[in-house]
Design a protein around this motif. Structure first.
Motif, PDB file in Angstrom:
ATOM      1  N   PRO A 147       4.561   5.250 -14.558  1.00  0.00           N
ATOM      2  CA  PRO A 147       3.211   5.836 -14.614  1.00  0.00           C
ATOM      3  C   PRO A 147       2.131   4.829 -14.962  1.00  0.00           C
ATOM      4  N   ARG A 148       2.493   3.768 -15.685  1.00  0.00           N
ATOM      5  CA  ARG A 148       1.498   2.734 -15.992  1.00  0.00           C
ATOM      6  C   ARG A 148       1.074   2.007 -14.723  1.00  0.00           C
ATOM      7  N   LEU A 149       2.046   1.674 -13.874  1.00  0.00           N
ATOM      8  CA  LEU A 149       1.728   1.026 -12.607  1.00  0.00           C
ATOM      9  C   LEU A 149       0.948   1.965 -11.694  1.00  0.00           C
ATOM     10  N   ARG A 150       1.265   3.251 -11.760  1.00  0.00           N
ATOM     11  CA  ARG A 150       0.584   4.207 -10.891  1.00  0.00           C
ATOM     12  C   ARG A 150      -0.894   4.308 -11.263  1.00  0.00           C
ATOM     13  N   PRO A 203       0.523  12.331  -3.006  1.00  0.00           N
ATOM     14  CA  PRO A 203      -0.564  12.995  -3.728  1.00  0.00           C
ATOM     15  C   PRO A 203      -0.871  12.296  -5.054  1.00  0.00           C
ATOM     16  N   LEU A 204      -2.137  12.233  -5.393  1.00  0.00           N
ATOM     17  CA  LEU A 204      -2.545  11.717  -6.700  1.00  0.00           C
ATOM     18  C   LEU A 204      -2.065  12.662  -7.792  1.00  0.00           C
ATOM     19  N   ALA A 246     -15.075   9.035  -4.095  1.00  0.00           N
ATOM     20  CA  ALA A 246     -15.226  10.283  -3.345  1.00  0.00           C
ATOM     21  C   ALA A 246     -14.103  10.444  -2.319  1.00  0.00           C
ATOM     22  N   ASP A 247     -13.717   9.359  -1.642  1.00  0.00           N
ATOM     23  CA  ASP A 247     -12.650   9.433  -0.645  1.00  0.00           C
ATOM     24  C   ASP A 247     -11.308   9.775  -1.297  1.00  0.00           C
ATOM     25  N   LEU A 248     -11.036   9.185  -2.462  1.00  0.00           N
ATOM     26  CA  LEU A 248      -9.787   9.483  -3.158  1.00  0.00           C
ATOM     27  C   LEU A 248      -9.721  10.957  -3.553  1.00  0.00           C
ATOM     28  N   LEU A 249     -10.831  11.486  -4.037  1.00  0.00           N
ATOM     29  CA  LEU A 249     -10.860  12.894  -4.413  1.00  0.00           C
ATOM     30  C   LEU A 249     -10.773  13.797  -3.185  1.00  0.00           C
ATOM     31  N   ARG A 250     -11.378  13.378  -2.084  1.00  0.00           N
ATOM     32  CA  ARG A 250     -11.365  14.197  -0.863  1.00  0.00           C
ATOM     33  C   ARG A 250      -9.962  14.276  -0.277  1.00  0.00           C
ATOM     34  N   GLU A 253      -4.954  11.677  -2.149  1.00  0.00           N
ATOM     35  CA  GLU A 253      -3.787  10.833  -1.940  1.00  0.00           C
ATOM     36  C   GLU A 253      -4.063   9.391  -2.331  1.00  0.00           C
ATOM     37  N   HIS A 254      -2.984   8.688  -2.657  1.00  0.00           N
ATOM     38  CA  HIS A 254      -3.075   7.234  -2.788  1.00  0.00           C
ATOM     39  C   HIS A 254      -3.371   6.648  -1.412  1.00  0.00           C
TER      40      HIS A 254
END
Length: 269
Positions: A147-150, A203-204, A246-250, A253-254
């Motif tokens: 999770p730290r790397l993520r 998915p984030l 904004a793109d990450l939230l839209r 996903e990573h």
């Protein structure tokens, strides 16, 4: 102490491509170790403005702090023995080398990165890419499903980090993980180069989405973070940060490699 302490140069870290000096910062009789990167020691880059890398390192620290993850050591801009530069807290890296690690003896990110035989990453690991290891043989480059790397992968996507190498991962003895060397970040074009592609397209996490949502508010015009970043990067680069968040939230996903730019830095470790 990093901001106001007297800097004394102890030596040069010669593996670095730019001038990187190991120093002590002393104030009121107390000293801490730190890294000093004077602007005068920066090598010009074709795709980044001259004399601007130190400011980008400071900007990356501010974004990391705003996300609440503390992934970058304390970083300030200040004058020093060789002029203005970046001064960053020195991190003593812990020994996390694992039995599966072939990434290089003495690699501080030992059990975070590995080369493994076969085409399967194995439990607890995420595949990155096949690597040539000599004599016609290949091995699978993997990183830990940690999770730290993520979190660091999300931060890199936000700041558009062009150089996430294995040697830039510093696991500390207290269990924290730090990332260093963020001078080639914040470009307006997609420059993301990293070894942390293992979550591409996944998915984030809820934690990441919450951090990105908070960051959106902090990047609004007139917000303190936006004001501080505006002193360090260009208006177009600040708008690009907002766009990436904004793109990450839209997408939720990573990001995946774009294909328009080498996706893995060289050398990778």
């Amino acid at each position: 102490m990093l901001t106001h302490g007297e800097l004394t140069v102890q030596g040069r870290i010669r593996e670095a491509s730019n001038a990187v000096l190991l120093c002590t910062a002393t104030q009121d009789g107390v000293s801490v170790d730190c890294v000093y990167k004077p602007v005068k020691g920066e090598r010009p880059l074709w795709d980044f403005p001259d004399g601007n890398l130190a400011q980008r390192e400071r900007a990356a620290f501010l974004v990391s702090e705003a996300m609440g993850w503390g992934l970058i050591p304390a970083t300030v801009l200040r004058d020093g023995p060789y002029g203005e530069g970046m001064v960053q807290q020195w991190i003593e890296s812990g020994d996390e080398a694992g039995e599966t690690d072939d990434a290089g003896e003495g690699n501080p990110a030992g059990n975070l990165l590995a080369l493994v035989e076969g085409e399967e990453a194995g439990e607890g690991w995420k595949p990155v890419a096949l690597a040539e290891v000599g004599e016609g043989r290949t091995a699978l480059l993997v990183h830990a499903d940690d999770p730290r790397l993520r979190r660091l992968a999300v931060l890199d996507a936000v700041i558009n980090n062009g150089d996430r190498k294995g040697g830039h991962l510093l696991p500390a003895p207290d269990g924290r993980l730090y990332g260093i060397d963020h001078g080639v970040s914040f470009h307006t074009e997609d420059k993301l180069r990293t070894l942390l592609w293992g979550w591409a397209g996944e998915p984030l996490t809820g934690e990441a989405r919450a951090a990105l949502a908070s960051l959106t508010l902090l990047l609004a015009d007139g917000a303190p973070l936006a004001t501080r970043l505006a002193e360090l990067i260009t208006p177009a680069e600040l708008d690009a940060v907002r766009g990436r968040v904004a793109d990450l939230l839209r997408t939720g996903e990573h990001p995946r490699p774009s294909g328009d730019w080498p996706s893995i830095p060289w050398p990778p470790v």
